[in-house]
Design an enzyme around this catalytic site. Structure first.
Site: not given
Ligand SMILES: Cc1cc2nc3c(=O)[nH]c(=O)nc-3n(C[C@H](O)[C@H](O)[C@H](O)COP(=O)(O)O)c2cc1C
Length: 405
Positions: A17, A104, A353
């Site tokens: 943000h 998260h 997503d």
């Molecule tokens: C293209 C893309 C879209 C994402 N959208 C979301 C989302 O809408 N909601 C969510 O909880 N995580 C989403 N993520 C994943 C999070 O960014 C991520 O799971 C979170 O930052 C924690 O990091 P880690 O899963 O690598 O440990 C997305 C990841 C990617 C690659």
């Protein structure tokens, strides 16, 4: 850190943000013709709101090239790429002042830095990957023009919906016998050899097998309706890569590729070539025997190795698979605890997503391009350095080198 690569160095910046996100790309060769449209095409494939299977956050993600280019030609100096954040809604995240969101990065960022961005995922947000995709598009243009290298990724599973076993691997592999057939079917090799981005993008799910793409869509819709989320895998193939890339021993090609892929948010697994399935096949079936190709070059008959042996590319197609977890943010209430330990219930607001794999396809392609570009520049610098020495005309008699095809 926020920088990846040695000679092709990509530094990304930005939080979910803040005013903008982007990258500085250092080490791009001078003289490459480059237009914003070369970069925008891949950013458009990554951007949110492409279908009802992705987050409705409405971002145009238009790239601004700030430096390193004049009259559409790269100068060899750092290229700055900027994309504005326009559709922020920080208030969607006010509960997260109280609660670290389960699975998260809120808790771990606070533990590490003692401070964190007040809304959204901050630096851990997928917004960060915009810089990677923009940088990868630059690398991709060079790789295509200079070497004819092609990189195509596609969704290979969503939840338990996989490409059919006839496409990926014959079902007889279920039996643990030494005469098990290849773990990777001829059909799948054919798919890897021919699949195009147009085929991948012909369905919003980005799976090139139409019947499976429909089943995957239904699976994501089911997750969304249940206010839940679901994970998946992406397979990527890189074609026409020269042999000799990769830096043994700690920067083996597959180690660097794995590093790049596992740095993408939400990734949980990486395998190359036959991967985990290869462990089920005896060596007599798993080896890749050499054959002389029509062009006189030595190639391999099979390609269980996934194009890499001893950490060095062998000229065959490189293919690998990455596992993405089910996104952490779900709208249904979850029992959890606040930062101070008070038990409570958290139901996410905001736009999310339900499954990240359709949007992660261009991110995987971008990181693959960045890895190859960096490894190519390293290998080319080694070759150039060697070629500047006086030629070795006679080798010591005890040192016999094999004659090449
Ligand atoms: C293209 C893309 C879209 C994402 N959208 C979301 C989302 O809408 N909601 C969510 O909880 N995580 C989403 N993520 C994943 C999070 O960014 C991520 O799971 C979170 O930052 C924690 O990091 P880690 O899963 O690598 O440990 C997305 C990841 C990617 C690659």
């Amino acid at each position: 850190m926020s920088t990846f690569g040695h000679l092709f160095r990509v530094t990304t910046y930005g939080e979910s943000h803040c005013a903008s996100v982007g990258a500085i790309v250092d080490g791009c060769p001078p003289g490459l013709t480059l237009e914003p449209s070369d970069i925008q095409a891949q950013l458009n494939r990554r951007r949110p709101g492409q279908s009802n299977l992705t987050t409705p956050r409405d971002e145009k993600d238009l790239v601004h090239l700030q430096s390193g280019i004049e009259y559409g030609v790269t100068l060899g100096t750092p290229i700055s790429l900027l994309v504005k954040n326009e559709d922020q809604r920080p208030h969607d995240y006010s509960e997260t002042d109280l609660y670290p969101r389960p699975s998260h990065a809120d808790y771990t960022y606070l533990e590490k830095y003692g401070i964190k961005a007040s809304s959204g995922g901050g630096r851990s947000s997928a917004r960060e990957t915009i810089g990677r995709v923009a940088a990868g598009a630059i690398a991709e243009k060079y790789l295509k023009l200079a070497y004819g290298i092609e990189v195509v990724a596609f969704v290979s599973s969503v939840g338990k919906i996989h490409l059919p076993s006839t496409v990926v691997s014959p079902s007889s592999n279920d039996a643990d016998t030494d005469d098990a057939q290849d773990a990777i079917s001829e059909d799948f090799r054919q798919l890897l050899a021919t699949v195009t981005r147009e085929q991948v993008d012909s369905h919003p799910i980005r799976c090139p097998h139409p019947e499976t793409a429909e089943l995957m869509t239904q699976r994501i819709v089911r997750a969304k309706e249940a206010m839940d989320s679901i994970g998946g895998t992406i397979t990527c193939v890189i074609r026409n890569v020269p042999s000799g890339l990769g830096e043994p021993v700690f920067d083996k090609f597959e180690a660097t590729l794995g590093h790049a892929m596992l740095s993408i948010p939400a990734t949980k697994a990486f395998e190359i070539g036959s991967g985990f399935k290869g462990t089920e096949v005896p060596g007599s079936k798993h080896n890749d025997p050499f054959v002389k190709r029509d062009d006189g070059r030595l190639g391999t008959k099979s390609n269980w190795s996934g194009g890499v042996q001893g950490g060095i590319t062998n000229g065959e197609d490189i293919y690998f698979r990455i596992g993405f977890k089910s996104p952490a943010t779900i709208s249904q209430a979850q029992d959890t605890a606040q930062y101070d330990g008070t038990p409570g219930s958290l139901a996410a607001r905001g736009r999310h997503d339900p499954c990240v794999v359709p949007r992660a396809v261009p991110i995987v392609e971008a990181m693959a391009c960045i890895v190859i570009m960096d490894q190519l520049l390293i290998q080319n610098s080694r070759k150039t350095a060697a070629s500047l020495l006086p030629p070795v005309t006679t080798l010591p008699s005890t040192m016999v080198l094999p004659k090449k095809a």
